[in-house]
Design a protein around this motif. Structure first.
Motif, mmCIF file in Angstrom:
data_model
loop_
_atom_site.group_PDB
_atom_site.id
_atom_site.type_symbol
_atom_site.label_atom_id
_atom_site.label_comp_id
_atom_site.label_asym_id
_atom_site.label_seq_id
_atom_site.Cartn_x
_atom_site.Cartn_y
_atom_site.Cartn_z
ATOM 1 N N HIS A 69 0.796 -1.151 -0.190
ATOM 2 C CA HIS A 69 -0.034 0.069 -0.103
ATOM 3 C C HIS A 69 0.960 1.377 -0.021
ATOM 4 C CE1 HIS A 69 -3.235 2.455 0.690
ATOM 5 N NE2 HIS A 69 -2.841 3.043 1.737
ATOM 6 N N GLY A 70 0.558 2.119 -0.892
ATOM 7 C CA GLY A 70 1.251 3.392 -0.807
ATOM 8 C C GLY A 70 2.502 3.255 -1.670
ATOM 9 N N THR A 71 2.789 2.317 -2.355
ATOM 10 C CA THR A 71 4.328 2.241 -2.971
ATOM 11 C C THR A 71 4.325 2.478 -4.465
ATOM 12 O OG1 THR A 71 3.910 -0.099 -3.265
ATOM 13 C CG2 THR A 71 4.947 0.569 -1.211
ATOM 14 N N GLY A 72 2.905 2.347 -4.839
ATOM 15 C CA GLY A 72 2.754 2.455 -6.318
ATOM 16 C C GLY A 72 3.130 1.126 -7.255
ATOM 17 N N ILE A 73 3.613 0.093 -6.299
ATOM 18 C CA ILE A 73 3.819 -1.109 -7.079
ATOM 19 C C ILE A 73 2.441 -1.858 -7.652
ATOM 20 C CG2 ILE A 73 4.601 -3.491 -6.920
ATOM 21 C CD1 ILE A 73 6.567 -2.181 -4.732
ATOM 22 N N GLU A 74 2.498 -2.305 -8.889
ATOM 23 C CA GLU A 74 1.161 -3.063 -9.321
ATOM 24 C C GLU A 74 1.413 -4.470 -9.015
ATOM 25 O OE1 GLU A 74 -1.220 -4.391 -13.363
ATOM 26 O OE2 GLU A 74 0.712 -3.231 -13.371
ATOM 27 N N PHE A 349 11.705 -9.538 12.442
ATOM 28 C CA PHE A 349 12.382 -8.595 11.714
ATOM 29 C C PHE A 349 12.294 -8.519 10.239
ATOM 30 C CE2 PHE A 349 15.388 -7.883 15.738
ATOM 31 C CZ PHE A 349 14.730 -6.971 16.151
ATOM 32 N N THR A 350 12.203 -9.882 9.718
ATOM 33 C CA THR A 350 12.065 -9.915 8.322
ATOM 34 C C THR A 350 10.747 -9.059 7.745
ATOM 35 O OG1 THR A 350 10.613 -12.101 8.403
ATOM 36 C CG2 THR A 350 12.993 -11.997 8.497
ATOM 37 N N LEU A 351 9.715 -9.190 8.509
ATOM 38 C CA LEU A 351 8.796 -8.394 7.863
ATOM 39 C C LEU A 351 8.762 -6.726 8.247
ATOM 40 C CD1 LEU A 351 5.477 -10.445 9.122
ATOM 41 C CD2 LEU A 351 5.983 -9.742 6.656
ATOM 42 N N THR A 352 9.501 -6.713 9.463
ATOM 43 C CA THR A 352 10.000 -5.284 9.493
ATOM 44 C C THR A 352 10.727 -4.617 8.477
ATOM 45 O OG1 THR A 352 9.854 -5.497 12.033
ATOM 46 C CG2 THR A 352 11.206 -3.615 11.224
ATOM 47 N N PHE A 353 11.566 -5.291 8.064
ATOM 48 C CA PHE A 353 12.571 -4.717 6.916
ATOM 49 C C PHE A 353 11.460 -4.560 5.692
ATOM 50 C CE2 PHE A 353 15.992 -7.674 9.067
ATOM 51 C CZ PHE A 353 16.626 -6.488 9.781
ATOM 52 N N ALA A 357 11.305 -0.948 3.756
ATOM 53 C CA ALA A 357 11.475 -0.841 2.426
ATOM 54 C C ALA A 357 10.341 -0.060 1.888
ATOM 55 C CB ALA A 357 11.823 -2.105 1.850
ATOM 56 N N ALA A 358 9.337 -0.452 2.299
ATOM 57 C CA ALA A 358 7.907 0.241 1.679
ATOM 58 C C ALA A 358 7.813 1.818 2.283
ATOM 59 C CB ALA A 358 6.713 -0.612 2.194
ATOM 60 N N HIS A 359 7.904 2.081 3.370
ATOM 61 C CA HIS A 359 7.685 3.392 3.830
ATOM 62 C C HIS A 359 8.905 4.159 4.548
ATOM 63 C CE1 HIS A 359 3.583 2.010 3.362
ATOM 64 N NE2 HIS A 359 3.971 0.764 4.098
ATOM 65 N N ARG A 360 9.761 3.500 4.739
ATOM 66 C CA ARG A 360 11.130 4.371 5.217
ATOM 67 C C ARG A 360 12.479 3.774 4.814
ATOM 68 N NH1 ARG A 360 11.291 5.012 11.527
ATOM 69 N NH2 ARG A 360 12.707 6.564 11.127
ATOM 70 N N GLY A 362 15.254 4.748 3.748
ATOM 71 C CA GLY A 362 16.354 5.232 4.116
ATOM 72 C C GLY A 362 16.910 4.760 5.527
ATOM 73 N N ALA A 363 16.144 3.975 6.117
ATOM 74 C CA ALA A 363 16.134 3.237 7.476
ATOM 75 C C ALA A 363 16.854 1.901 7.308
ATOM 76 C CB ALA A 363 14.890 3.155 8.521
ATOM 77 N N LEU A 364 16.895 1.591 6.180
ATOM 78 C CA LEU A 364 17.630 0.203 5.614
ATOM 79 C C LEU A 364 18.877 0.486 5.593
ATOM 80 C CD1 LEU A 364 15.160 -1.539 3.203
ATOM 81 C CD2 LEU A 364 15.470 -2.032 5.460
ATOM 82 N N ARG A 365 19.483 1.477 5.454
ATOM 83 C CA ARG A 365 20.982 1.603 5.380
ATOM 84 C C ARG A 365 21.460 1.375 6.659
ATOM 85 N NH1 ARG A 365 19.012 6.545 2.438
ATOM 86 N NH2 ARG A 365 19.541 6.222 0.321
ATOM 87 N N LEU A 366 20.937 1.492 7.920
ATOM 88 C CA LEU A 366 21.142 1.082 9.059
ATOM 89 C C LEU A 366 21.501 -0.356 9.169
ATOM 90 C CD1 LEU A 366 19.225 3.707 11.178
ATOM 91 C CD2 LEU A 366 21.474 4.048 10.384
ATOM 92 N N VAL A 367 20.744 -1.246 8.294
ATOM 93 C CA VAL A 367 21.086 -2.608 8.589
ATOM 94 C C VAL A 367 22.035 -3.026 7.455
ATOM 95 C CG1 VAL A 367 19.835 -4.664 8.205
ATOM 96 C CG2 VAL A 367 18.539 -2.718 8.938
#
Length: 371
Positions: A69-74, A349-353, A357-360, A362-367
């Motif tokens: 949701h909200g990503t624009g992916i079809e 955490f896998t779902l958190t990641f 990826a969908a909504h934040r 930039g935060a993945l750069r911390l992983v």
């Protein structure tokens, strides 16, 4: 006269497969391209919980629409039937043809059973049917395969269905990738759950096993038939697509592969085994490589190292095995209830990641192993 700036049309990317690798690739690509995700299911399955599903967990899926949701992916709920690399087209069982500039092949893997799955033979993919069988009259269950999947299945089922007599059959050593301490704990846990372990017993097929039900976990094969039929260079032994350091097909540079479908290697890890631990990072890397192309820069080589192996031994016991970068075991282990809690956190955490990826993104750069 007003000058209208020229804008390049958005890159068209098709992602085949909506598992861990495919979802991560699609979500990471969404800001840079028009992405179509092709997967027949409207639910995302936590494949790492299939042993829980077999034992009785009611559901291991999540709404794909909510994750996207909200990503624009079809999301196209379909199966790819034909891949035409020359035309850069994917044909689906809905009759729709998708054109692409870049394609991410992330169709994962499946168990290759020793016989025809049915009333007596089951795999991780038919865990729900196995649970239905376990809930009927108790009997004997033979789990074929002494790797991590077989160990988790045997332990989880023995704990949840104590009326069943569970045997684990393996042609090699139990938990061949574990350290001596790790393997010793697994043996202790299985013995406590009254699972009979038979090592050095190679099974030709389910018909050769004397049991009321057989759960086959011994062989994983990449779902690569579509790629092979399209002429991509694949490994004949595993079905995995041969890729370069950026995860591009060595025979078709506009096609990337990620997850279990890719015969990926990293400098420190060597050849990557089929696992969720590699699926998320390779999905993210394939997306990063395509994004780099859109900026006119060369994709970076995959950098990945294994850290741990997590094994469920029922709901109250587990094993966290520390490993070297190449997945070889160290002696350090965490066991018991703390290990069970740790693995549960890793799975969550896998779902958190994916949500990050969908909504934040930039935060993945911390992983380190994803960002």
């Amino acid at each position: 006269m007003k000058i209208v700036p020229h804008t390049r049309p958005a890159l068209q990317v098709v992602v085949l497969g909506g598992g861990y690798a495919g979802m991560m690739a699609a979500l990471r690509l969404a800001p840079y391209a028009r992405v179509t995700l092709v997967d027949p299911s409207d639910r995302f399955t936590e494949r790492v919980r299939m042993h829980e599903l077999a034992a009785g967990r009611p559901d291991v899926t999540h709404s794909r629409a909510r994750l996207l949701h909200g990503t624009g992916i079809e999301h196209l709920a379909a199966r790819a039937t034909t891949l035409d690399p020359d035309a850069r087209a994917v044909h689906t069982d809905t009759g729709r043809t998708l054109r692409y500039d870049r394609l991410v092949y992330a169709l994962g893997s499946h168990t290759t059973p020793g016989g025809e799955p049915g009333e007596r033979l089951y795999t991780a993919e038919t865990a729900d049917a196995l649970h239905a069988r376990l809930c009927r009259r108790p009997g004997t269950l033979a789990v074929v395969g002494g790797g991590l999947t077989g160990i988790e299945m045997a332990a989880e089922i023995a704990e949840a269905h104590p009326g069943w007599k569970v045997r684990l059959l393996t042609g090699a050593t139990l938990g061949p990738g574990l350290s001596d301490r790790g393997r010793a704990h697994v043996r202790t846990a299985l013995d406590r759950l009254r699972v009979t372990v038979v090592e050095g017993h190679r099974v030709a097929g389910a018909d050769a096993v004397d049991a009321d039900a057989v759960l086959w976990t011994a062989a994983m094969t990449a779902t690569g038939g579509l790629a092979r039929d399209a002429g991509l260079d694949t490994d004949p032994a595993t079905g995995r697509i041969r890729v370069d350091a950026a995860l591009r097909s060595v025979s078709h540079l506009d096609i990337y592969a990620a997850g279990d479908a890719a015969a990926a290697r990293a400098r420190r890890a060597g050849a990557l085994r089929m696992a969720c631990a590699a699926a998320l990072p390779t999905g993210a890397h394939a997306a990063a490589a395509i994004a780099a192309e859109t900026r006119g820069t060369a994709p970076r080589p995959l950098a990945f190292s294994f850290l741990i192996q997590c094994v469920s031994l029922g709901r109250k016991d587990g094993l966290v095995q520390k490993v070297r970068a190449d997945d070889s075991p160290r002696e350090a282990v965490l066991t018991g209830r703390p290990a069970a809690h740790f693995k549960e956190r890793i799975i969550r955490f896998t779902l958190t990641f994916l949500r990050l990826a969908a909504h934040r993104p930039g935060a993945l750069r911390l992983v380190p192993w994803i960002g």
